[in-house]
Design an enzyme around this catalytic site. Structure first.
Site, PDB file in Angstrom:
ATOM      1  N   GLU A 116      39.592  36.738 -77.852  1.00  0.00           N
ATOM      2  CA  GLU A 116      38.913  37.929 -77.277  1.00  0.00           C
ATOM      3  C   GLU A 116      37.754  37.432 -76.309  1.00  0.00           C
ATOM      4  OE1 GLU A 116      37.834  40.287 -80.503  1.00  0.00           O
ATOM      5  OE2 GLU A 116      39.724  40.243 -81.685  1.00  0.00           O
TER       6      GLU A 116
ATOM      7  N   ASP B  41      45.401  40.839 -89.873  1.00  0.00           N
ATOM      8  CA  ASP B  41      44.374  40.551 -89.172  1.00  0.00           C
ATOM      9  C   ASP B  41      43.568  39.457 -89.474  1.00  0.00           C
ATOM     10  OD1 ASP B  41      42.352  41.184 -87.393  1.00  0.00           O
ATOM     11  OD2 ASP B  41      41.743  43.144 -88.326  1.00  0.00           O
TER      12      ASP B  41
ATOM     13  N   GLU C 253      46.873  41.971 -80.682  1.00  0.00           N
ATOM     14  CA  GLU C 253      45.707  42.148 -80.239  1.00  0.00           C
ATOM     15  C   GLU C 253      45.315  40.974 -79.171  1.00  0.00           C
ATOM     16  OE1 GLU C 253      41.304  43.295 -81.731  1.00  0.00           O
ATOM     17  OE2 GLU C 253      42.275  41.919 -82.782  1.00  0.00           O
TER      18      GLU C 253
ATOM     19  N   GLU D 282      37.349  47.979 -79.538  1.00  0.00           N
ATOM     20  CA  GLU D 282      36.396  47.937 -80.653  1.00  0.00           C
ATOM     21  C   GLU D 282      35.231  47.402 -80.215  1.00  0.00           C
ATOM     22  OE1 GLU D 282      38.495  45.461 -83.397  1.00  0.00           O
ATOM     23  OE2 GLU D 282      37.921  43.436 -82.378  1.00  0.00           O
TER      24      GLU D 282
END
Length: 645
Positions: A158, A397, A446, A452
Site C-alpha cells: 500500500e 485480511d 487489495e 480507506e
C-alpha cells in the site's frame, strides 16, 4: 521468430509475432537477455540464475543441449472478465534445454516479454538460496517505485507510487511489483511477475545505477505474536533459503509489459495470459457484483429509530439499501465476530443466521471478514460453518507478507473456498499474480493505497488516483473501494474517522466504477448518504463490475485516463483527471451502427466551489459522432450508452 545457426549457438533472437519486440539471448558463462522495441534498446544484457543449497546452480556455466520453439495464436475465454471476455493469446516461445536437467523459457508477445526457469531435478525437495534477477536498463528511465523499508520484506503493498530516476534509487532502497518505467524515448514498461506458486514474491532493489536487482523474503522458521497485537508477528528465526520446493516444477514468470504509450497499459492483460488456466470444473456459482461496505463509513447511519453499530438492525438497513439499488452483497467487516481471532462466534448483538436469512429473502448475499491467521489455523471448521450459515464469500485480511508460506496460504484459501462455492476477496494482500485465472472465485485483491487511507491521511488525491491505472492496476483487479459521497476540492479536505471524505469531485468518484478493474466493487459510503441522493445512487448502481471489452481512449500517468467498456449491449465511458481541468474529443468509433441513448454524469458548473456538484445530461449519439468530454480540476466523467430500438 527464432534466428540461430545450430543448437550449440551462443546467441539466439526471439521476435514477437508483429516483429516489433526483440529478445536477444546470450549463453556464455551465464545466461543473459536483452530487449528491444522498434530498435530502441530497452534492457541491456541482464543475467538470470539460481543457487541451490546442494551445489547445483541453474544458469551458471550453462550448456544448451536442445532448443524448442513454438508459436501460439489462440483466444482465452475469461470466466470472470476483468477487462475483456475474449483475450487474444499470441506469442512466440523459445525453450532452451540445458545440461543439468533444467530449462529457461522465453516468450515474446506483441505487448511484452517474459522468461521463467523450469527444473526437472527430481521429486525430492530442493532449497533455493538465491535467484539472480536483474533488470539492466539502457537509459536513466523515469520509475514509479512503491518504496518499502521493512528489512524482512514484509508489506501490505500500500505504498505511494512516486516518480524518480533509476540512478536516484540507492542500494538500500527497495520496492515491490508492479513497477512502472518510462524511457526518455517514450516507451512505457511495467515489470511484474505471474504464475506465482509455492515461491515467494519478488522485490527489486536500486543500485544507484540503471540496474535493479531482485531479492526475496526468506522462509520463516519461527515467529512470535507481537505484544498487544492480534495480527502482527515478530520474526524470530529465518532460513538461509527463500523457498523449499519440489525439484520438478515451473518457476514464476518474470515479465516486462511494453507499450508505446501509457494508454496502452490500460488494456494490457499480460499477468492473466501468463497465469495457469482455470482448474475449477463448475463456475456458474461465481457471481461478481457490487457491495455495500460498512467499515469505511464506521456504520455511521442516521435517520433511523435504532442505535447504529455492529448489530442486526444496522445490517438489515444495509441489506434493505442493497436490495433497493440492486447491489449484490453486503460485507460485514472487522467487528462482526466476538473477537478477531474467534471467527466462529458472532458479536452478541448480531444474529448472524437471522441476518443471512433476511438478506437471502432480499436476494442479497453476505460476505464475512476474517483475519488470516485464525483462518489459516482452523480453515475447514470456519469455512464449513460459513457455508451452514449461508455466507457467500470471505474477505481475508492483514496477511502483510509475501513469503513462500503466504503464497501457499493464498492458494489453499482459494482451493478451500472454491470447494465450498465461496468467493475470496484478499485484503492486506500482495499484488495479483494470476491466481484469479486459475481460481476464478478469487474475485478481488487489495494491495493498493485505496480510499480507506482518507480516514487518517491526505495522500489519496486525484494525482494518486490517476497513477493507479498505469501502475498497480496493470497487475490485475484492484479493490480500491470507491464511492465517497462527501467530496472536497484541493484545500477543503480534512481527516475524519467517522464521516470520512474524498479529495476530488463527485464525478471523479463515479468514474472509478468504470475505470478501476474490480469484479467485486464496493459502495464504501454510508447508506444514509446514498439514500439522500437517489438519482445519483441509481446512476452509479447501474455500472457492471465485469466487462466484455475494454477500449483505452486517453491516458497519461498521474494526469488522466479515459476508457470505454462494453457489457452486453451497453457501452460505458469513464474518465478522470488530476488537479488540472481538461477536455477531450472522443470519436465514438467503437460503437456499431446503432443509435444510442447516452446518459452523462459530469462535473457540475459549480464543482470548483462545491466538489459534490454534478450534472446529468441525456441525448442521442451514434458511431459517426465525436463526444466532447470535459472535466473540472480533480474531476471526472461517466456515460452509459444504451442502444435505441
Amino acid at each position: 521468430m527464432l534466428i540461430h545457426t545450430t543448437v550449440f549457438a551462443k546467441d539466439y533472437t526471439l521476435l514477437s509475432p508483429d516483429k516489433k519486440i526483440t529478445i536477444k539471448i546470450s549463453v556464455e558463462k551465464n545466461i543473459t537477455w536483452s530487449v528491444l522495441k522498434d530498435q530502441e534498446l530497452l534492457l541491456k544484457p541482464s543475467a538470470m540464475s539460481m543457487i541451490l543449497n546442494d551445489g547445483r546452480n541453474p544458469g551458471i556455466v550453462p550448456v544448451v543441449s536442445k532448443t524448442i520453439s513454438k508459436s501460439v495464436n489462440q483466444t482465452i475465454v475469461s470466466i470472470i472478465p476483468v477487462k475483456n471476455k475474449l483475450i487474444p493469446e499470441i506469442y512466440n516461445e523459445l525453450k532452451l534445454r540445458m545440461k543439468g536437467n533444467y530449462s529457461i523459457e522465453f516468450r515474446a508477445y506483441n505487448d511484452g516479454v517474459a522468461y521463467r526457469f523450469v527444473t526437472e531435478l527430481g521429486p525430492r525437495p530442493i532449497e533455493i538460496n538465491y535467484e539472480e534477477v536483474a533488470f539492466n536498463f539502457k537509459e536513466n528511465c523515469q520509475i514509479y517505485l512503491p518504496k518499502e523499508n521493512n528489512p524482512e520484506l514484509q508489506s501490505h503493498y500500500e505504498a505511494d507510487f512516486k516518480p524518480a530516476k533509476l540512478e536516484e534509487i540507492p542500494a538500500t532502497q527497495y520496492g515491490y511489483l508492479p513497477l512502472y518505467i518510462a524511457t526518455p524515448g517514450g516507451t512505457k514498461m511495467v515489470v511484474t511477475e505471474a504464475d506465482l506458486h509455492d515461491y515467494p514474491n519478488l522485490f527489486l532493489y536500486g543500485t544507484g545505477t540503471r540496474t535493479l536487482t531482485g531479492n526475496f523474503p526468506k522462509v520463516i522458521l519461527e515467529s512470535s505474536p507481537k505484544p498487544n497485537s492480534d495480527r502482527a508477528e515478530i520474526i524470530v528465526k529465518k532460513a538461509v533459503y527463500h523457498a523449499k520446493t519440489t525439484g520438478n516444477r515451473t518457476f514464476p514468470w518474470r515479465t516486462i509489459i511494453i507499450s508505446s504509450s501509457d494508454k496502452g497499459l490500460l488494456e494490457n492483460e499480460m499477468v492473466y495470459k501468463l497465469a495457469r488456466p482455470n482448474t475449477l470444473t463448475g463456475t456458474d456459482w461465481i457471481k461478481p457484483g457490487k457491495v455495500a461496505w460498512d467499515w469505511w463509513n464506521d456504520n455511521n447511519i442516521y435517520g433511523v429509530d435504532f442505535k447504529s453499530g455492529i448489530n442486526t438492525e444496522t445490517y438489515k438497513y444495509y441489506v434493505d439499501f442493497a436490495s433497493a439499488y440492486g447491489l449484490d452483497y453486503i460485507i460485514l467487516d472487522e467487528g462482526w465476530s466476538r473477537t478477531t481471532t474467534d471467527l466462529l462466534a458472532p458479536n452478541p448483538q448480531l444474529d448472524i443466521e437471522g441476518l443471512i436469512k433476511y438478506a437471502t429473502s432480499k436476494k442479497v448475499g453476505v460476505i464475512l471478514w476474517a483475519l488470516w491467521k485464525p483462518l489459516d489455523q482452523h480453515m475447514d471448521a470456519i469455512l464449513d460453518q460459513y457455508v451452514k450459515w449461508g455466507v457467500k464469500g470471505v474477505k481475508v485480511d492483514f496477511m502483510a507478507r509475501a513469503d513462500q508460506y503466504m503464497v501457499n496460504f493464498y492458494e489453499r484459501a482459494a482451493q478451500e473456498t472454491a470447494r465450498r462455492k465461496l468467493l475470496l476477496d484478499l485484503h492486506g494482500a500482495y499484488k495479483p499474480v494470476g491466481l484469479n485465472r486459475q481460481y476464478p472465485n478469487v474475485i478481488n485483491y487489495e494491495g493498493v493505497r485505496g480510499m480507506e487511507n482518507n480516514k487518517w491521511e491526505e495522500t489519496i488525491t486525484p494525482v494518486h488516483n490517476t497513477t493507479l491505472p498505469f501502475t498497480r492496476m496493470v497487475a490485475g483487479p484492484m479493490d480500491y473501494t470507491p464511492g465517497a459521497m462527501l467530496n472536497t476540492n484541493k484545500d477543503e479536505f480534512h481527516i475524519s474517522m467517522t464521516s470520512p471524505m474524498s479529495r476530488g469531485t463527485r464525478a471523479h468518484q463515479a468514474s472509478m466504477y468504470v475505470l478501476y478493474d474490480s469484479p467485486l466493487q464496493m459502495f464504501c459510503d454510508n447508506p444514509s448518504n446514498y439514500l439522500r441522493e437517489p438519482v445519483y445512487t441509481h446512476y452509479i448502481a447501474r455500472f457492471p463490475t465485469v466487462w466484455d471489452k475494454t477500449v483505452a481512449l486517453e491516458g497519461k500517468i498521474s494526469e488522466y485516463a479515459v476508457v470505454a467498456r462494453k457489457n452486453g449491449n451497453n457501452w460505458y465511458i469513464g474518465g478522470m483527471t488530476n488537479w488540472d481541468a481538461r477536455g477531450f474529443d472522443i470519436p465514438l468509433t467503437f460503437l456499431d451502427g446503432k443509435k444510442y441513448k447516452i446518459e452523462i454524469l459530469k462535473d457540475g458548473i459549480n464543482a470548483g466551489k462545491h466538489a459534490a456538484d454534478y450534472q446529468l445530461i441525456s441525448k442521442e449519439v451514434s458511431a459517426g459522432e465525436t463526444l466532447h468530454i470535459d472535466m473540472a480540476a480533480g474531476g471526472g466523467y461517466t456515460a452509459i450508452l444504451t442502444p435505441i430500438g
